[in-house]
Design an enzyme around this catalytic site. Structure first.
Site, PDB file in Angstrom:
ATOM      1  N   TYR A   3     197.500 103.153  70.065  1.00 20.69           N
ATOM      2  CA  TYR A   3     198.077 103.639  71.314  1.00 20.69           C
ATOM      3  C   TYR A   3     197.578 105.041  71.649  1.00 20.69           C
ATOM      4  O   TYR A   3     197.193 105.812  70.762  1.00 20.69           O
ATOM      5  CB  TYR A   3     199.596 103.738  71.192  1.00 20.69           C
ATOM      6  CG  TYR A   3     200.293 102.431  70.950  1.00 20.69           C
ATOM      7  CD1 TYR A   3     200.517 101.984  69.656  1.00 20.69           C
ATOM      8  CD2 TYR A   3     200.745 101.662  72.012  1.00 20.69           C
ATOM      9  CE1 TYR A   3     201.163 100.782  69.426  1.00 20.69           C
ATOM     10  CE2 TYR A   3     201.402 100.461  71.784  1.00 20.69           C
ATOM     11  CZ  TYR A   3     201.610 100.027  70.489  1.00 20.69           C
ATOM     12  OH  TYR A   3     202.252  98.852  70.265  1.00 20.69           O
TER      13      TYR A   3
ATOM     14  N   ASP B 103     205.357  96.886  78.229  1.00 25.83           N
ATOM     15  CA  ASP B 103     206.260  97.140  79.362  1.00 25.83           C
ATOM     16  C   ASP B 103     205.442  97.284  80.641  1.00 25.83           C
ATOM     17  O   ASP B 103     204.241  97.542  80.608  1.00 25.83           O
ATOM     18  CB  ASP B 103     207.050  98.437  79.129  1.00 25.83           C
ATOM     19  CG  ASP B 103     208.037  98.305  77.981  1.00 25.83           C
ATOM     20  OD1 ASP B 103     208.470  99.345  77.462  1.00 25.83           O
ATOM     21  OD2 ASP B 103     208.355  97.157  77.617  1.00 25.83           O
TER      22      ASP B 103
ATOM     23  N   TYR C 200     208.111 100.434  67.496  1.00 27.88           N
ATOM     24  CA  TYR C 200     208.498 100.906  68.827  1.00 27.88           C
ATOM     25  C   TYR C 200     207.990 102.339  69.002  1.00 27.88           C
ATOM     26  O   TYR C 200     208.557 103.285  68.452  1.00 27.88           O
ATOM     27  CB  TYR C 200     210.015 100.860  68.983  1.00 27.88           C
ATOM     28  CG  TYR C 200     210.575  99.463  69.111  1.00 27.88           C
ATOM     29  CD1 TYR C 200     211.040  98.779  67.994  1.00 27.88           C
ATOM     30  CD2 TYR C 200     210.651  98.827  70.353  1.00 27.88           C
ATOM     31  CE1 TYR C 200     211.553  97.496  68.115  1.00 27.88           C
ATOM     32  CE2 TYR C 200     211.168  97.545  70.476  1.00 27.88           C
ATOM     33  CZ  TYR C 200     211.613  96.888  69.354  1.00 27.88           C
ATOM     34  OH  TYR C 200     212.126  95.618  69.471  1.00 27.88           O
TER      35      TYR C 200
END
Lengths: 562, 167
Positions: free
Chosen positions: A449, A377, A521
């Site tokens: 992440y 994103d 996600y």
């Protein structure tokens, strides 16, 4: 639909020059050695053509076509000379050859049948090239294939775009009138044979394109120094037209046995005819008998034409090439690709533009297209050793930049966009099969992440321990996140979290480091997506949680290939 | 960006100070980062109000609003099951008619059901215990893409609190 981007719309091309003298147009790029070869290979030629036609037919072909003022090269085609090199000889040399063939075949036939008057070759040879009657079977395309006038538009285009190439391939589209005129010539020759009670052996001839392309190719090659090669990545397309004869196939609609139908349709408000493609016309001509053809076709033998061929501007295109590398995104305000909704730019720039625009200048290409291994994103940074990607470079004028030039452009990108984007390991991808690695990577590779998380209770060592109990991994079930439900179907996906590690920060803040299966996600795991991801981080520690910042630390994919 | 920060990113908590304060006051305040909150006031059936959370992609999540009878202290758990059986099949135009009670429940926004809360199958209590998050009822794609038109009959959270005399 966005308008197609072209290099020439935002850049100046070199100015074209004109052919100064009218006489220059007719200059031929000659293969002089061929004219000599003809003397030497006469025996072979005569043998070749006698395979296809008996002597009587041969002489009728020659006489009929000379009477119709066809060019020597077209006569060779009808005589079935397949040695394409012969066609690059001069008109004079070829007329001499044809005259010699004519003499030879006349010797062996009944002189009473065929007029033995010498054909007025001299008449043809004495007039200037531009005054010569236009050949009705090639509209002078074959006759002029090796002249400056024919080469000029192509030559100018190559110079103007300054393509840095060594070879080229040709795609040529000939006027539709050629089809009927050539067929008409065959039918007429057959009629001449029948009238003279000669058994006509004429069935095939050499297709015009088969001789035109090599001749044009060799000529371009000689003028530019490029090599004419079938496998070349650089393609030159030219469309030739002849207005005078472009509707001469219409009579076929009146012959039932031709099975030739045409429809009138509307395209963009204009009425146009469809159904008259070259294959359709060819097929229809095959189905018509000679009698029907002679009856229904007005131009048999073909009418003389007043104009020569014309060409549309040639289209020069180099095949798409590929550049691969890895990119970092340091800003939370730019997108991966241009983000435009309803004509409004929602992010000031994108990774694609930062890298692509500079590459465009290096390769001098029409356009580019980024193909990354996955997306992030706009508000997510791409850190670590970057995300693998390749860039499609469309129609590059400069397809072979040096390693130094590529490194220089990489440095330029990194200097200009220091706090936004960084580009690493930019290399040319020479093996196209490597490109599939990127697509596979998106679907199979794990990602690591780092996230900044807020929770609805104070962060204590106990809370951290509660999370780190699962540091060796666990499984979650994710129902399609609400934020992508408008384009994906509702489904449950089981995803593996390979590794999780929490670190305490002050107050209600903590950081998380996680390694997850491809397609997980992360944001939804943290805030739970209204309970659609189970277990969520909040479920694990018994409170609410929200993600404040997310960074991708690693995309576990080996790229570019060394 | 030096090599260390590439693999060990640094987060500046100062820029999140205001968010921290706001979130602490109301533990569901973070939902406002993801949704615009609207409230549907049901005038026909008294107090059967619904909230409508609209995501940027226009999809609407509906659920029981604070003034809904099922959320009042007097209600017991079994009422959830009864209510949920009435909404087994929400149709286009977001109305449902139960074959037993001929009761009709409006969703508050006209459109198509994209998904329902599948957790109700085994966790009926979610509806009354966690109505504003895990107990949502369904996700609807509005017929009208323009929110000004599709949700023009709804109210903001502040207005809703005034209408229903809530704190």
């Amino acid at each position: 639909m966005l308008k197609k981007r072209l290099w020439e719309t935002d850049h100046d091309l070199s100015l074209p020059t004109r052919i100064s003298e009218e006489s220059d147009k007719w200059k031929r790029i000659r293969c002089d050695e061929v004219s000599q070869d003809i003397e030497n290979s006469y025996e072979d030629i005569i043998k070749q053509i006698s395979h296809y036609n008996n002597d009587e037919t041969t002489s009728i072909i020659i006489d009929t076509m000379l009477n119709s003022k066809c060019c020597a090269r077209c006569i060779l085609r009808f005589l079935n000379v397949h040695d394409y090199k012969m066609y690059s000889a001069s008109e004079e040399a070829l007329l001499k050859l044809i005259s010699r063939i004519r003499e030879d075949v006349l010797k062996s036939t009944d002189p009473k049948l065929i007029s033995s008057t010498e054909h007025s070759f001299t008449e043809i040879l004495s007039c200037k090239p531009q005054d010569k009657p236009i050949c009705i079977t090639c509209f002078d395309l074959l006759y002029q294939a090796d002249t400056i006038e024919c080469i000029w538009p192509i030559y100018q285009s190559i110079l103007a775009h300054n393509f840095d190439v060594k070879d080229f391939n040709l795609s040529v589209s000939l006027p539709t009138g050629i089809l009927v005129n050539n067929h008409s010539m065959i039918v007429w020759i057959r009629k001449m044979c029948n009238d003279l009670k000669v058994h006509c052996s004429l069935e095939t001839l050499v297709d015009l394109k088969e001789t035109f392309k090599p001749l044009l190719g060799w000529s371009i090659g000689k003028q530019t120094g490029l090599v004419y090669k079938g496998q070349s990545q650089f393609n030159i397309s030219i469309e030739y037209s002849h207005e005078e004869t472009q509707r001469n196939h219409m009579f076929l609609t009146k012959i039932p046995s031709a099975e030739f139908g045409m429809k009138k349709t509307r395209v963009k408000g204009k009425h146009i005819w469809t159904g008259d493609s070259r294959p359709n016309i060819s097929n229809a001509l095959q189905k018509v008998s000679d009698e029907e053809f002679l009856k229904m076709c007005k131009s048999c033998p073909p009418f003389s034409v007043k104009e020569r061929w014309k060409n549309k501007p040639p289209i020069l295109e180099h095949a798409t090439i590929y550049v691969g590398g890895r990119y970092n995104k340091f800003s939370r305000d730019i997108s991966q690709t241009p983000w435009i909704i309803n004509g409004i730019k929602l992010a000031p720039t994108s990774v694609s533009e930062c890298i692509g625009e500079k590459l465009r200048e290096l390769f001098r290409c029409d356009d580019y297209n980024i193909v990354p291994a996955g997306r992030e994103d706009s508000n997510v940074r791409m850190l670590g050793n970057g995300r693998p990607f390749f860039m499609e470079i469309i129609n590059p004028r400069n397809p072979f930049p040096s390693k130094e030039a590529l490194n220089d452009v990489q440095e330029e990108i990194n200097k200009e966009y220091t706090d936004l984007v960084r580009c690493q390991r930019l290399t040319m991808i020479t093996n196209k099969q490597d490109l599939s690695i990127i697509k596979e990577g998106e679907e199979t590779k794990t990602k690591t992440y780092s996230a900044l998380v807020w929770i609805s209770k104070k962060v204590t060592p106990e809370v951290i321990d509660e999370i780190n109990k699962f540091h060796d991994g666990f499984t979650i079930k994710q129902r399609t996140p609400i934020r992508v439900l408008q384009r994906r179907s509702p489904a449950v996906r089981t995803k593996k979290i390979h590794y999780i590690f929490a670190e305490q920060m002050e107050d209600n803040f903590l950081t998380l480091r996680m390694k997850t299966e491809a397609g997980t996600y992360i944001k939804e795991f943290i805030h739970g997506d209204l309970g659609r991801t189970v277990p969520s981080l909040g479920d694990m520690i018994g409170c609410h949680a929200d993600i404040l910042a997310l960074d991708v630390l690693e995309v576990d994919l080996e790229w570019p290939i060394q | 960006m030096n090599f260390n920060t590439l693999i060990n990113p640094v987060y500046d908590l100062k820029q999140f100070k205001n968010i921290n304060e706001a979130y602490k006051k109301n533990e569901l305040a973070y939902l406002e980062q993801y949704y615009s909150k609207y409230y549907f006031v049901n005038l026909k059936n008294s107090m059967e109000d619904l909230y409508i959370y609209q995501a940027p992609n226009k999809l609407c999540v509906i659920g029981l609003a604070p003034a809904h009878p099922l959320l009042q202290r007097s209600q017991d758990q079994s009422s959830s099951g009864h209510y949920l059986s009435n909404i087994q099949s929400i149709e286009y135009d977001a109305k449902v008619k139960s074959s037993i009670n001929k009761k009709s429940i409006k969703a508050g926004v006209a459109g198509w059901i994209i998904d329902t809360n599948t957790r109700f199958e085994h966790e009926k209590e979610l509806l009354q215990n966690k109505p504003f998050k895990e107990g949502y009822i369904a996700i609807i794609k509005p017929k009208q893409e323009n929110s000004d038109k599709s949700l023009s009959h709804c109210f903001s959270e502040d207005r809703y609190k005034l209408i229903r005399n809530l704190t």
